[in-house]
Design an enzyme around this catalytic site. Structure first.
Site, PDB file in Angstrom:
ATOM      1  N   CYS A 117       1.001  -1.253   0.118  1.00 37.50           N
ATOM      2  CA  CYS A 117      -0.127   0.019  -0.078  1.00 37.50           C
ATOM      3  C   CYS A 117       1.067   1.403  -0.028  1.00 37.50           C
ATOM      4  CB  CYS A 117      -1.009  -0.027   1.145  1.00 37.50           C
ATOM      5  SG  CYS A 117      -2.209   1.039   1.204  1.00 37.50           S
ATOM      6  N   CYS A 119      -0.133   4.298   1.801  1.00 36.16           N
ATOM      7  CA  CYS A 119      -0.622   5.280   2.564  1.00 36.16           C
ATOM      8  C   CYS A 119       0.706   5.468   3.778  1.00 36.16           C
ATOM      9  CB  CYS A 119      -1.920   4.812   3.152  1.00 36.16           C
ATOM     10  SG  CYS A 119      -2.072   3.273   4.139  1.00 36.16           S
ATOM     11  N   LYS A 196     -12.326  -5.001   2.089  1.00 41.31           N
ATOM     12  CA  LYS A 196     -11.819  -4.245   2.955  1.00 41.31           C
ATOM     13  C   LYS A 196     -12.802  -2.997   3.029  1.00 41.31           C
ATOM     14  CE  LYS A 196      -7.801  -1.210   4.350  1.00 41.31           C
ATOM     15  NZ  LYS A 196      -6.616  -0.879   4.065  1.00 41.31           N
ATOM     16  N   ARG A 218     -11.072   7.714   3.157  1.00 43.42           N
ATOM     17  CA  ARG A 218     -10.847   6.863   2.403  1.00 43.42           C
ATOM     18  C   ARG A 218     -11.955   6.054   1.705  1.00 43.42           C
ATOM     19  NH1 ARG A 218      -5.562   6.214   3.522  1.00 43.42           N
ATOM     20  NH2 ARG A 218      -4.959   5.603   5.459  1.00 43.42           N
ATOM     21  N   GLU A 234     -16.384  -7.869  -5.232  1.00 42.33           N
ATOM     22  CA  GLU A 234     -14.860  -7.383  -5.096  1.00 42.33           C
ATOM     23  C   GLU A 234     -13.935  -8.796  -4.978  1.00 42.33           C
ATOM     24  OE1 GLU A 234     -12.866  -5.007  -4.778  1.00 42.33           O
ATOM     25  OE2 GLU A 234     -14.118  -3.454  -4.813  1.00 42.33           O
ATOM     26  N   LYS A 249     -11.617  -7.754   6.240  1.00 44.91           N
ATOM     27  CA  LYS A 249     -11.335  -6.768   7.366  1.00 44.91           C
ATOM     28  C   LYS A 249     -12.273  -5.654   7.364  1.00 44.91           C
ATOM     29  CE  LYS A 249      -7.731  -3.819   7.220  1.00 44.91           C
ATOM     30  NZ  LYS A 249      -6.327  -3.208   6.794  1.00 44.91           N
ATOM     31  N   TYR A 314      -3.167  -8.644  16.587  1.00 44.63           N
ATOM     32  CA  TYR A 314      -2.070  -8.068  17.432  1.00 44.63           C
ATOM     33  C   TYR A 314      -1.964  -9.053  18.709  1.00 44.63           C
ATOM     34  CZ  TYR A 314      -2.620  -4.531  14.024  1.00 44.63           C
ATOM     35  OH  TYR A 314      -3.041  -3.714  12.877  1.00 44.63           O
TER      36      TYR A 314
HETATM   37  C1  PBG Z   1      -3.236   0.322   4.941  1.00 49.80           C
HETATM   38  C2  PBG Z   1      -3.928  -0.550   5.983  1.00 49.80           C
HETATM   39  C3  PBG Z   1      -4.598   0.051   6.801  1.00 49.80           C
HETATM   40  C4  PBG Z   1      -4.962  -1.130   7.831  1.00 49.80           C
HETATM   41  C5  PBG Z   1      -4.152  -2.309   7.054  1.00 49.80           C
HETATM   42  N1  PBG Z   1      -3.683  -1.824   5.920  1.00 49.80           N
HETATM   43  C6  PBG Z   1      -5.177   1.163   7.542  1.00 49.80           C
HETATM   44  C7  PBG Z   1      -6.229   1.870   6.554  1.00 49.80           C
HETATM   45  O1  PBG Z   1      -6.650   1.213   5.535  1.00 49.80           O
HETATM   46  O2  PBG Z   1      -6.458   3.080   6.797  1.00 49.80           O
HETATM   47  C8  PBG Z   1      -5.744  -1.257   9.000  1.00 49.80           C
HETATM   48  C9  PBG Z   1      -5.103  -2.439  10.042  1.00 49.80           C
HETATM   49  C10 PBG Z   1      -5.553  -2.024  11.359  1.00 49.80           C
HETATM   50  O3  PBG Z   1      -6.321  -1.292  11.671  1.00 49.80           O
HETATM   51  O4  PBG Z   1      -5.191  -2.817  12.310  1.00 49.80           O
HETATM   52  N2  PBG Z   1      -3.980   0.792   3.886  1.00 49.80           N
END
Ligand code: PBG
Length: 324
Positions: A117, A119, A196, A218, A234, A249, A314
């Site tokens: 990614c 970001c 996602k 986002r 998707e 997720k 985690y």
């Molecule tokens: C990157 C990404 C994110 C998460 C995983 N990959 C953050 C987002 O999309 O803002 C979130 C993982 C988490 O909250 O533990 N794009």
């Protein structure tokens, strides 16, 4: 009929238990930062740290000893720019970590999964290239694909066993698959974050990964939490484009999506118990409002029961310790 007959002792309950969790089903996320001997706590995520590469190797040793299945690597680069260059640099932070881990005995035992990614690497914090559009801004899909593909290839070159795109651009799986194949990594699998959702539960992660968008949000690329049918589309698209495994997720607020995906497709499915889910539980543990061991297991069992083969969490090390 008396249903309670089989609940009378732990031995009986264990005998008829339908769902199990094993350390090998768990994937532990790491946030890699520059420096040496760095171990900086993340305020909103007790027990989670930004760690330097040498510390990551130590974490890998512990995770491998506990039988954890794999690591998911995120990077905090030294500097950020508009394009997110740090994501694909040969000497990028995740690439450095991958090389170090690949050389360690522990790293060889774990599945090393690299998050793909932009970001964490862009100055504006969005997951792709930002352009002005109709008086506002837009994350420009197609130019982003090329950068994501380059990122995945550089991670494979550095030693990633799996690449995991989390950006939610259209067509990214096809672009990454093509680029990996052309670079000689036809055997590197893609774990796509196929469904996602734009979620409040990513809040603490953005502190951990320093990846909060500097303007806007986002919702123009991550999915609307109300849409199950769209999630299935998707997933179908990502599999058609070449995804080997898919990730859902967040997890707990979207267990119906995990179940629907399980019934629809044959590829391995993962659930990501995201930062907010973790922080919410940790906050309740700190207050003494929930029993940590039971709440951790119950949340993870719910994901396995919904149909997830593996879980990114985690809690991975803690749970693995309890399973010994
Ligand atoms: C990157 C990404 C994110 C998460 C995983 N990959 C953050 C987002 O999309 O803002 C979130 C993982 C988490 O909250 O533990 N794009």
């Amino acid at each position: 009929m008396r249903m309670r007959r089989l609940r009378r002792s732990e031995a009986l309950r264990a005998l008829v238990r339908e769902t199990a969790i094993e350390p090998g089903d768990l994937i532990y996320p790491l946030f890699i930062c520059p420096g040496e001997g760095v171990r900086r706590g993340v305020g909103s995520m007790p027990g989670v740290f930004n760690i330097s590469v040498d510390e990551a190797v130590r974490e890998a040793e512990e995770a491998a000893r506990l039988g954890v299945g794999g690591l998911l690597l995120f990077g905090l680069p030294e500097t950020k720019d508009e394009q997110g260059t740090g994501a694909w640099e040969e000497n990028g932070i995740v690439q450095q970590a991958l090389r170090a881990l690949k050389q360690s005995d522990a790293g060889k035992k774990l599945a090393l999964i690299a998050d793909v990614c932009l970001c964490e690497y862009t100055s504006h914090g969005h997951c792709g290239i930002v352009i002005e559009s109709q008086g506002g801004f837009e994350v420009d899909n197609d130019p982003t694909l090329e950068r994501l593909a380059r990122t995945a290839v550089s991670q494979a070159q550095a030693g990633a066993d799996v690449v995991a795109p989390s950006d939610m651009m259209d067509g990214r799986i096809a672009a990454i698959r093509r680029a990996l194949d052309e670079a000689g990594f036809a055997m590197t699998p893609i774990l796509s974050y196929a469904a996602k959702f734009a979620s409040a539960f990513y809040g603490p992660f953005r502190e951990a990964a320093d990846s909060a968008p500097q303007f806007g949000d986002r919702r123009s690329y991550q999915m609307d939490g109300a849409n199950l049918r769209e999630a299935m589309r998707e997933i179908d698209l990502d599999i058609e484009e070449g995804a080997d495994m898919i990730l859902m997720k967040p997890a707990m607020p979207y267990l119906d999506v995990v179940r629907a995906a399980r019934e629809r497709v044959g590829v391995p499915i993962g659930a990501y118990q995201v930062s907010g889910e973790y922080s919410m539980l940790q906050a309740a543990f700190e207050k003494g409002w929930l029993d940590p061991t039971r709440a951790m297991f119950e949340s993870l069992v719910s994901m396995r029961r919904a149909g997830a083969d593996f879980i990114v969490t985690y809690f991975a090390k803690e749970v693995a310790k309890l399973l010994r």
